[in-house]
Design a protein around this motif. Structure first.
Motif, mmCIF file in Angstrom:
data_model
loop_
_atom_site.group_PDB
_atom_site.id
_atom_site.type_symbol
_atom_site.label_atom_id
_atom_site.label_comp_id
_atom_site.label_asym_id
_atom_site.label_seq_id
_atom_site.Cartn_x
_atom_site.Cartn_y
_atom_site.Cartn_z
ATOM 1 N N LEU A 156 -54.659 -43.562 49.788
ATOM 2 C CA LEU A 156 -53.384 -44.254 50.019
ATOM 3 C C LEU A 156 -53.171 -45.374 49.010
ATOM 4 C CD1 LEU A 156 -53.208 -44.499 53.914
ATOM 5 C CD2 LEU A 156 -51.469 -43.470 52.435
ATOM 6 N N LEU A 157 -54.231 -46.136 48.753
ATOM 7 C CA LEU A 157 -54.125 -47.223 47.771
ATOM 8 C C LEU A 157 -53.798 -46.665 46.390
ATOM 9 C CD1 LEU A 157 -57.107 -49.495 48.873
ATOM 10 C CD2 LEU A 157 -54.681 -50.084 48.927
ATOM 11 N N ALA A 158 -54.444 -45.559 46.018
ATOM 12 C CA ALA A 158 -54.180 -44.948 44.713
ATOM 13 C C ALA A 158 -52.731 -44.484 44.618
ATOM 14 C CB ALA A 158 -55.126 -43.773 44.481
ATOM 15 N N PHE A 159 -52.233 -43.890 45.690
ATOM 16 C CA PHE A 159 -50.872 -43.354 45.672
ATOM 17 C C PHE A 159 -49.830 -44.462 45.556
ATOM 18 C CE2 PHE A 159 -46.955 -41.754 47.552
ATOM 19 C CZ PHE A 159 -46.822 -40.516 46.933
ATOM 20 N N PHE A 160 -50.082 -45.612 46.187
ATOM 21 C CA PHE A 160 -49.066 -46.668 46.203
ATOM 22 C C PHE A 160 -49.291 -47.764 45.152
ATOM 23 C CE2 PHE A 160 -48.368 -44.836 50.451
ATOM 24 C CZ PHE A 160 -46.993 -44.685 50.389
ATOM 25 N N ASN B 174 -51.376 -44.807 36.540
ATOM 26 C CA ASN B 174 -52.387 -43.956 37.183
ATOM 27 C C ASN B 174 -53.788 -44.138 36.613
ATOM 28 O OD1 ASN B 174 -51.706 -42.789 34.752
ATOM 29 N ND2 ASN B 174 -51.357 -40.734 35.571
ATOM 30 N N LEU B 175 -53.903 -44.384 35.304
ATOM 31 C CA LEU B 175 -55.229 -44.560 34.702
ATOM 32 C C LEU B 175 -55.916 -45.806 35.242
ATOM 33 C CD1 LEU B 175 -57.478 -43.953 32.706
ATOM 34 C CD2 LEU B 175 -56.128 -45.092 30.929
ATOM 35 N N THR B 176 -55.227 -46.933 35.202
ATOM 36 C CA THR B 176 -55.810 -48.190 35.683
ATOM 37 C C THR B 176 -56.163 -48.096 37.168
ATOM 38 O OG1 THR B 176 -54.471 -49.409 34.081
ATOM 39 C CG2 THR B 176 -55.435 -50.668 35.887
ATOM 40 N N ALA C 39 -50.036 -38.216 41.513
ATOM 41 C CA ALA C 39 -48.857 -37.954 42.353
ATOM 42 C C ALA C 39 -48.039 -39.222 42.547
ATOM 43 C CB ALA C 39 -49.296 -37.392 43.708
ATOM 44 N N GLY C 40 -48.716 -40.342 42.773
ATOM 45 C CA GLY C 40 -48.012 -41.606 42.931
ATOM 46 C C GLY C 40 -47.310 -42.038 41.657
#
Length: 446
Positions: A135-139, A146-148, A181-182
Motif C-alpha cells: 500500500l505504501l509503495a502504491f501511494f 517508482n524507483l525511489t 502501478a502507482g
C-alpha cells in the motif's frame, strides 16, 4: 498551445531524408543493440547502465554528423533535431534532479527511518507487513517516483526479516508491482508517465483516470502473491531497537515537497511552463529554508551535500537512452513503429507495448512511441501509458524499480525468483487492461 504540440509542430516542419538503410543507419542500430545488451546485463559485467547508454546516445549522433559532413548535406535538420532533443531531455532531467534531492533530504532528516521503525515495531504479522509495504509503495510512488519508492521500501522489507525468503521474495515483487502501478496514474510516479505528460498527450488530471485500472491490477496480483506469505510475525526486540529521531525541519521538508509538486502542476496547467520550472522554484525555496534553519541556530542541512547523494547514474542513463532513441528517430527507424500501429491498430499495439517494455525497459519504448507519434486519441495514449508503466513488472529487469530492488536485495530478489511468480503479475496486467477497456471504451468514463 501545449508545449508538446509546439515541439511536434516544429518537428514536423523539419524534413530530412531517411537514413535507416544507409551505412550510418545500420551502424547506429548496431551500436544501440550492443549498448542495450550491456544495459540489460549490468549485473553480469558490472558495468553501470549509464555508461553504455551515454556512449550510445552521444556516439550515434557523432556518426550522423560524420555522415552529413562526408556527403556535404545541409546540417540544419540535424541541428534542429538536437535542439528539440536537448529541450525534451532537460525537462525530464531537472524534474528528476529536484525530486531526488527532496527524497535525499528526507532520508538525511530521518523521516524514512522513523517510518521504517514504526512499521517493524508494531508487531504486525508477515501478511499485514506484506500488504502495508505494498500500500505504501502504491501511494508513495505517485509522488516520489517508482524507483525511489521501491528502493526505500525494499530496504524496509530487508530490515523486517533478513532471512525469510518466503516473505522477502513475494514482498519484493509486491513492492515492484505496486510502485509501477502507482506510478502509472501520476505524471510524477513513472518516467514514462512524466514523458507522456510533458509531451502534451494529456492534462494532469487525465492521468488520474488510470487509477481504477492501476489499483485493480495491483490488488489482484498482491492477493495471489499473499497466498504464499508465511504465517507468524518477524522478531522484534524493543530493548535493542532505538527509535529514530527526525532532525529539525524534517516534516517541513516533506510539506515543501508536496507544495513543490503542486507548483509544478499549477504552473504547467495555467501558465504552460515546463513542469521542471515549478520544481526548480521549489528547490530554491528548499535552499532558503536550509538558510533559515542555520540562522536560527537549529540543526540544518546542506542541500548540495544531499544533491551529491542523488543517483546521477540514473539521470545520465536517461540522458543517454533518450539521446539514442532520438538518433533512431532522426535516422528514420521509428517510422516502422508508426506503420505497426497502422497495421494492427492502437489497442493491440499498445497492449503489446507492455510486453515489449518488460524486455527492453519502458523508457526507450515510450520515447520511441512518442517520437513516432502515431495518431491516437486520449484513451489510447492513456492505455500506452498504463501498459508501458506496469508492463515492466512482468520481468524483474523490465523497470527501473525492478532493477533497483534486484540490486538492493542482491541474491534474494533474482530473475529466477521473480519468474516463479510472474504468472500473478500477468493476471494483474490482463485485469488492468480489462478495467481500462470497460471504463474507457464501454462506459466512456474519462
Amino acid at each position: 498551445m501545449e508545449h508538446g504540440s509546439v515541439v511536434e509542430g516544429v518537428a514536423q516542419a523539419v524534413t530530412h531524408v531517411s537514413l535507416a538503410t544507409e551505412w550510418v543507419g545500420w551502424l547506429s542500430l548496431a551500436v544501440f543493440i550492443i549498448a542495450y545488451y550491456f544495459i540489460a546485463t549490468e549485473d553480469k559485467y558490472e558495468v553501470n547502465k549509464a555508461k553504455p547508454a551515454l556512449f550510445a546516445g552521444t556516439f550515434m549522433f557523432m556518426l550522423i554528423g560524420i555522415y552529413h559532413a562526408i556527403n556535404g548535406m545541409n546540417p540544419d535538420a540535424l541541428h534542429d533535431e538536437l535542439e528539440l532533443l536537448i529541450l525534451e531531455i532537460a525537462e525530464i532531467f531537472f524534474f528528476l534532479l529536484v525530486a531526488m534531492t527532496f527524497i535525499e533530504t528526507l532520508i538525511e532528516r530521518g523521516v524514512f527511518d522513523l517510518m521504517k521503525y514504526k512499521l517493524v515495531s508494531k508487531g504486525y504479522t508477515y501478511k499485514k507487513l506484506f500488504w502495508l509495504t505494498g500500500l505504501l509503495a502504491f501511494f508513495i510512488s505517485p509522488v516520489a517516483d517508482n524507483l525511489t519508492t521501491a528502493l526505500i521500501l525494499s530496504t524496509v522489507l530487508f530490515t523486517i526479516d533478513k532471512k525469510n525468503l518466503a516473505f522477502l521474495v513475494p514482498g519484493a515483487i509486491n513492492i515492484v508491482v505496486a510502485a509501477n502501478a502507482g506510478g502509472a496514474w501520476s505524471p510524477f510516479g513513472d518516467i514514462t508517465t512524466l514523458m507522456a505528460w510533458t509531451a502534451g498527450k494529456g492534462e494532469f488530471v487525465d492521468f488520474l483516470y488510470l487509477f481504477p485500472a492501476s489499483v485493480v491490477g495491483w490488488v489482484i496480483t498482491a492477493f495471489l502473491l499473499s497466498m504464499s506469505i508465511p504465517s507468524g510475525q518477524p522478531p522484534f526486540d524493543a530493548s535493542t531497537e532505538e527509535k529514530p529521531v527526525v532532525c529539525d525541519g524534517g516534516m517541513v521538508v516533506a510539506y515543501l515537497g508536496v507544495a513543490t509538486i503542486a507548483m509544478a502542476v499549477l504552473g504547467h496547467q495555467f501558465f504552460h511552463f515546463p513542469a521542471m520550472w515549478g520544481m526548480m522554484f521549489g528547490m530554491a525555496i528548499l535552499k532558503l529554508y536550509s538558510v533559515q534553519l542555520t540562522k536560527t541556530g537549529r540543526n540544518s542541512f546542506n542541500i548540495y551535500v544531499n544533491m551529491q547523494k542523488v543517483e546521477n547514474d540514473t539521470l545520465l542513463f536517461f540522458f543517454g537512452i533518450l539521446s539514442a532513441v532520438g538518433a533512431l528517430h532522426f535516422l528514420g527507424f521509428l517510422h516502422y513503429i508508426h506503420n505497426l500501429y497502422e497495421s494492427f491498430g492502437p489497442t493491440v499495439s499498445n497492449i503489446g507495448v507492455g510486453f515489449l517494455s518488460a524486455i527492453v525497459d519502458n523508457v526507450p519504448v515510450m520515447s520511441a512511441i512518442l517520437k513516432s507519434s502515431p495518431s491516437m486519441g486520449l484513451d489510447q495514449w492513456l492505455l500506452v501509458t498504463l501498459t508501458a508503466g506496469i508492463g515492466g513488472s512482468l520481468i524483474s529487469f523490465g523497470s527501473a524499480a525492478g532493477v533497483g530492488v534486484m540490486g538492493r536485495l542482491h541474491g534474494i530478489y533474482t530473475f529466477g525468483a521473480h519468474m516463479k511468480h510472474s504468472w500473478t503479475i500477468l493476471v494483474g496486467y490482463i485485469a488492468s487492461i480489462a478495467v481500462w477497456y470497460v471504463q474507457f471504451e464501454v462506459l466512456g468514463l474519462y
